[in-house]
Design a protein around this motif. Structure first.
Motif, PDB file in Angstrom:
ATOM      1  N   LEU A   2     -42.094  10.873  68.386  1.00 32.69           N
ATOM      2  CA  LEU A   2     -41.048   9.897  68.545  1.00 32.69           C
ATOM      3  C   LEU A   2     -39.903  10.604  69.149  1.00 32.69           C
ATOM      4  CD1 LEU A   2     -41.898   8.031  65.343  1.00 32.69           C
ATOM      5  CD2 LEU A   2     -41.752   7.144  67.374  1.00 32.69           C
ATOM      6  N   TYR A   4     -32.104  13.432  58.452  1.00 31.97           N
ATOM      7  CA  TYR A   4     -33.051  12.551  57.881  1.00 31.97           C
ATOM      8  C   TYR A   4     -33.456  13.481  56.580  1.00 31.97           C
ATOM      9  CZ  TYR A   4     -37.565  10.910  56.834  1.00 31.97           C
ATOM     10  OH  TYR A   4     -38.871  10.057  56.153  1.00 31.97           O
ATOM     11  N   THR A  14     -50.498   8.339  63.793  1.00 32.97           N
ATOM     12  CA  THR A  14     -50.554   9.781  63.283  1.00 32.97           C
ATOM     13  C   THR A  14     -51.717   9.891  62.545  1.00 32.97           C
ATOM     14  OG1 THR A  14     -49.191  10.936  61.528  1.00 32.97           O
ATOM     15  CG2 THR A  14     -49.289   8.670  61.372  1.00 32.97           C
ATOM     16  N   TYR A  35     -37.969   2.663  59.421  1.00 36.08           N
ATOM     17  CA  TYR A  35     -37.824   4.076  59.232  1.00 36.08           C
ATOM     18  C   TYR A  35     -36.441   4.687  59.523  1.00 36.08           C
ATOM     19  CZ  TYR A  35     -40.240   8.651  59.617  1.00 36.08           C
ATOM     20  OH  TYR A  35     -40.310  10.139  59.781  1.00 36.08           O
ATOM     21  N   ARG A  37     -49.958  18.260  60.823  1.00 37.24           N
ATOM     22  CA  ARG A  37     -49.084  17.630  61.722  1.00 37.24           C
ATOM     23  C   ARG A  37     -49.566  17.312  63.271  1.00 37.24           C
ATOM     24  NH1 ARG A  37     -46.730  15.383  59.810  1.00 37.24           N
ATOM     25  NH2 ARG A  37     -44.863  15.563  60.959  1.00 37.24           N
ATOM     26  N   GLY A  55     -46.959  15.729  64.574  1.00 38.25           N
ATOM     27  CA  GLY A  55     -46.959  14.767  63.818  1.00 38.25           C
ATOM     28  C   GLY A  55     -46.230  13.653  64.524  1.00 38.25           C
ATOM     29  N   SER A  56     -46.236  12.359  64.216  1.00 41.12           N
ATOM     30  CA  SER A  56     -45.648  11.492  65.074  1.00 41.12           C
ATOM     31  C   SER A  56     -44.057  11.509  65.168  1.00 41.12           C
ATOM     32  CB  SER A  56     -46.011  10.068  64.651  1.00 41.12           C
ATOM     33  OG  SER A  56     -45.807   9.856  63.201  1.00 41.12           O
ATOM     34  N   ASP A  57     -43.355  12.420  64.067  1.00 41.34           N
ATOM     35  CA  ASP A  57     -42.132  12.576  64.205  1.00 41.34           C
ATOM     36  C   ASP A  57     -41.718  13.309  65.180  1.00 41.34           C
ATOM     37  OD1 ASP A  57     -41.327  11.483  61.647  1.00 41.34           O
ATOM     38  OD2 ASP A  57     -41.319  13.217  60.569  1.00 41.34           O
ATOM     39  N   ALA A 100     -47.728   4.181  62.258  1.00 44.55           N
ATOM     40  CA  ALA A 100     -47.854   5.076  61.400  1.00 44.55           C
ATOM     41  C   ALA A 100     -49.097   4.367  60.246  1.00 44.55           C
ATOM     42  CB  ALA A 100     -46.791   5.627  60.630  1.00 44.55           C
ATOM     43  N   TYR A 101     -48.843   3.300  59.935  1.00 39.04           N
ATOM     44  CA  TYR A 101     -49.624   2.536  58.878  1.00 39.04           C
ATOM     45  C   TYR A 101     -50.590   1.668  59.237  1.00 39.04           C
ATOM     46  CZ  TYR A 101     -45.937   4.871  56.550  1.00 39.04           C
ATOM     47  OH  TYR A 101     -45.167   6.106  55.839  1.00 39.04           O
ATOM     48  N   ASP A 155     -44.356   1.944  66.567  1.00 41.67           N
ATOM     49  CA  ASP A 155     -44.662   2.992  65.657  1.00 41.67           C
ATOM     50  C   ASP A 155     -45.538   2.632  64.799  1.00 41.67           C
ATOM     51  OD1 ASP A 155     -44.643   5.028  63.661  1.00 41.67           O
ATOM     52  OD2 ASP A 155     -42.460   5.049  63.439  1.00 41.67           O
ATOM     53  N   ALA A 164     -41.504   0.072  57.753  1.00 47.06           N
ATOM     54  CA  ALA A 164     -41.438   0.855  56.473  1.00 47.06           C
ATOM     55  C   ALA A 164     -40.006   0.818  56.182  1.00 47.06           C
ATOM     56  CB  ALA A 164     -42.079   2.334  56.858  1.00 47.06           C
ATOM     57  N   SER A 216     -51.189  11.552  59.678  1.00 51.62           N
ATOM     58  CA  SER A 216     -50.766  11.869  58.477  1.00 51.62           C
ATOM     59  C   SER A 216     -51.209  10.769  57.424  1.00 51.62           C
ATOM     60  CB  SER A 216     -49.151  11.816  58.566  1.00 51.62           C
ATOM     61  OG  SER A 216     -48.934  12.767  59.328  1.00 51.62           O
ATOM     62  N   LYS A 217     -51.496   9.622  57.621  1.00 56.06           N
ATOM     63  CA  LYS A 217     -51.781   8.560  56.365  1.00 56.06           C
ATOM     64  C   LYS A 217     -53.188   8.548  56.575  1.00 56.06           C
ATOM     65  CE  LYS A 217     -47.204   8.631  56.872  1.00 56.06           C
ATOM     66  NZ  LYS A 217     -46.443   9.321  56.028  1.00 56.06           N
TER      67      LYS A 217
HETATM   68  N1  PMP Z   1     -43.161   6.386  61.366  1.00 62.23           N
HETATM   69  C1  PMP Z   1     -43.334   6.062  60.191  1.00 62.23           C
HETATM   70  C2  PMP Z   1     -42.886   4.515  59.984  1.00 62.23           C
HETATM   71  C3  PMP Z   1     -43.287   6.742  59.092  1.00 62.23           C
HETATM   72  O1  PMP Z   1     -42.933   6.253  57.741  1.00 62.23           O
HETATM   73  C4  PMP Z   1     -43.538   8.183  59.218  1.00 62.23           C
HETATM   74  C5  PMP Z   1     -43.760   9.048  57.922  1.00 62.23           C
HETATM   75  N2  PMP Z   1     -42.858   9.662  57.549  1.00 62.23           N
HETATM   76  C6  PMP Z   1     -43.780   8.685  60.384  1.00 62.23           C
HETATM   77  C7  PMP Z   1     -43.420   7.699  61.545  1.00 62.23           C
HETATM   78  C8  PMP Z   1     -43.916  10.131  60.670  1.00 62.23           C
HETATM   79  O2  PMP Z   1     -45.169  10.712  60.205  1.00 62.23           O
HETATM   80  P1  PMP Z   1     -45.680  11.973  60.737  1.00 62.23           P
HETATM   81  O3  PMP Z   1     -44.877  12.967  61.639  1.00 62.23           O
HETATM   82  O4  PMP Z   1     -46.419  12.758  59.654  1.00 62.23           O
HETATM   83  O5  PMP Z   1     -46.604  11.670  61.807  1.00 62.23           O
END
Ligand code: PMP
Length: 353
Positions: free
Chosen positions: A89, A14, A206, A110, A217, A84-86, A182-183, A180, A154, A208-209
């Motif tokens: 996931l 990725y 997450t 994503y 993270r 982080g959600s990465d 995230a937003y 997911d 996304a 992160s946003k």
């Molecule tokens: N899911 C989606 C849809 C995202 O756009 C992102 C950001 N790249 C993430 C998960 C992961 O975000 P993070 O690991 O920062 O929580």
């Protein structure tokens, strides 16, 4: 090729948005929040005792999990936290998608999902979005080994409603369905109310946003005790201490400040709605974003040309050179000042062209 090289894992990774470093840049390419984290986070970092760093952190990030539990009114046993959600996931892919049947996700979503599928050797099938970039829920009525949907999606920015998501979860009770989110905090409808009805549902969010903490993270998943304990078992078979002490402490602190959280979201949403109007006047069109970014295309100027032009002005947005979306730009909502500069540069360029 050397013999040992034949044993190397080959995978196309990725590729995250670039992290350029110019003093004058406007960075609208990775959907970060332009506002700082809650003030309590700065205070926590100042007070933090460094002797704590010589100890291993709590393997279950108890403090953070308990705060998530208090805020979302969900039992701690139903919460998994990760880097982080990465990370969350990735663990879910490893734990929940172990069927021989393909997992399903949209063709435009994503772009980490297919990378994890390949990494963990999960068979998968992508399901095309319709012409308006909408998910067709009817397409998720076939046999599968799991489903993952980003909602809002996304990079399209489109959110589907709770009934829509429930239809997919309800018809797929033989698979784990992952949403997911995230937003989600920027205007979508969360699937959290469905958790008590469906043991096979996982909702991932997450810091992160909406909580301005991409650098810390922190991500988390809510699900049934059964599925959450299965994810912890896999995580503990791989790395017991994923969450570091400062992230646990700062994450818990951020959650306490509901007012600041809502204020930041309000500012991002107000800017987004104004920028929508102004971009429309410049000849752009886009889906109705419920996120902190816009997915825009221009009536006459190719996206790649605009991407390059903006880059020359040190304004960074995201461009995906992939089928169906190669005439679109994904623009993160920044501060009003940052967005004014973006609009000014676009106006200047489009006026001369
Ligand atoms: N899911 C989606 C849809 C995202 O756009 C992102 C950001 N790249 C993430 C998960 C992961 O975000 P993070 O690991 O920062 O929580």
């Amino acid at each position: 090729m050397q013999n040992w090289e034949k044993n190397l894992r080959e995978i196309t990774p990725y590729v995250p948005g670039e992290q350029p470093d110019f003093p004058d840049m406007i960075k609208l390419n990775t959907n970060e929040n332009p506002y700082p984290p809650a003030p309590g986070v700065a205070a926590m970092l100042k007070e933090m005792k460094t002797e704590k760093l010589s100890l291993y952190p709590n393997p279950c990030a108890k403090l953070l999990v308990n705060e998530l539990s208090a805020q979302y009114k969900i039992a701690p046993e139903r919460i998994f936290v990760g880097v982080g959600s990465d990370d969350v996931l990735g663990m879910i892919f490893m734990t929940c998608f172990c069927s021989d049947k393909p997992i399903l996700f949209p063709d435009i979503t994503y772009s980490f999902y297919d990378v994890w599928a390949k990494l963990f050797r999960v068979p998968y099938e992508t399901v095309p979005l319709d012409k308006e970039f909408r998910i067709r829920k009817e397409d998720y009525r076939k046999e599968n080994g799991g489903i993952i949907l980003a909602n809002p999606n996304a990079p399209t920015s489109i959110a589907e409603g709770l009934d829509f998501i429930e239809d997919i979860v309800q018809r797929n009770q033989d698979s784990v369905v992952v949403v997911d989110e995230a937003y989600i905090d920027f205007g979508g409808e969360s699937a959290l109310p469905l958790l008590d009805k469906y043991e096979n549902l996982l909702v991932v969010q997450t810091f992160s946003k909406s909580r301005s903490m991409a650098g810390m993270r922190i991500g988390y998943a809510f699900g049934s005790e059964r599925v959450i304990s299965a994810i912890y078992a896999v995580r503990n078979s791989y790395n017991s201490y994923t969450m570091n002490y400062p992230s646990i402490m700062c994450g818990a602190e951020a959650l306490k400040d509901r007012e600041y959280f809502e204020e930041c979201i309000g500012k991002v949403v107000a800017t987004r709605e104004r920028v929508k109007r102004e971009l429309r006047e410049l000849g752009f069109s886009f889906p109705d974003s419920k996120t902190n970014f816009l997915f825009v295309t221009h009536e006459s100027v190719p996206a790649e040309e605009l991407f390059t032009m903006l880059r020359e002005h040190h304004i960074f947005v995201r461009y995906f050179k992939t089928p169906r979306i190669d005439n679109y730009l994904r623009i993160t909502i920044g501060t009003d000042t940052q967005m004014n500069r973006l609009l000014e540069v676009l106006k200047g360029y489009l006026g001369k062209r």
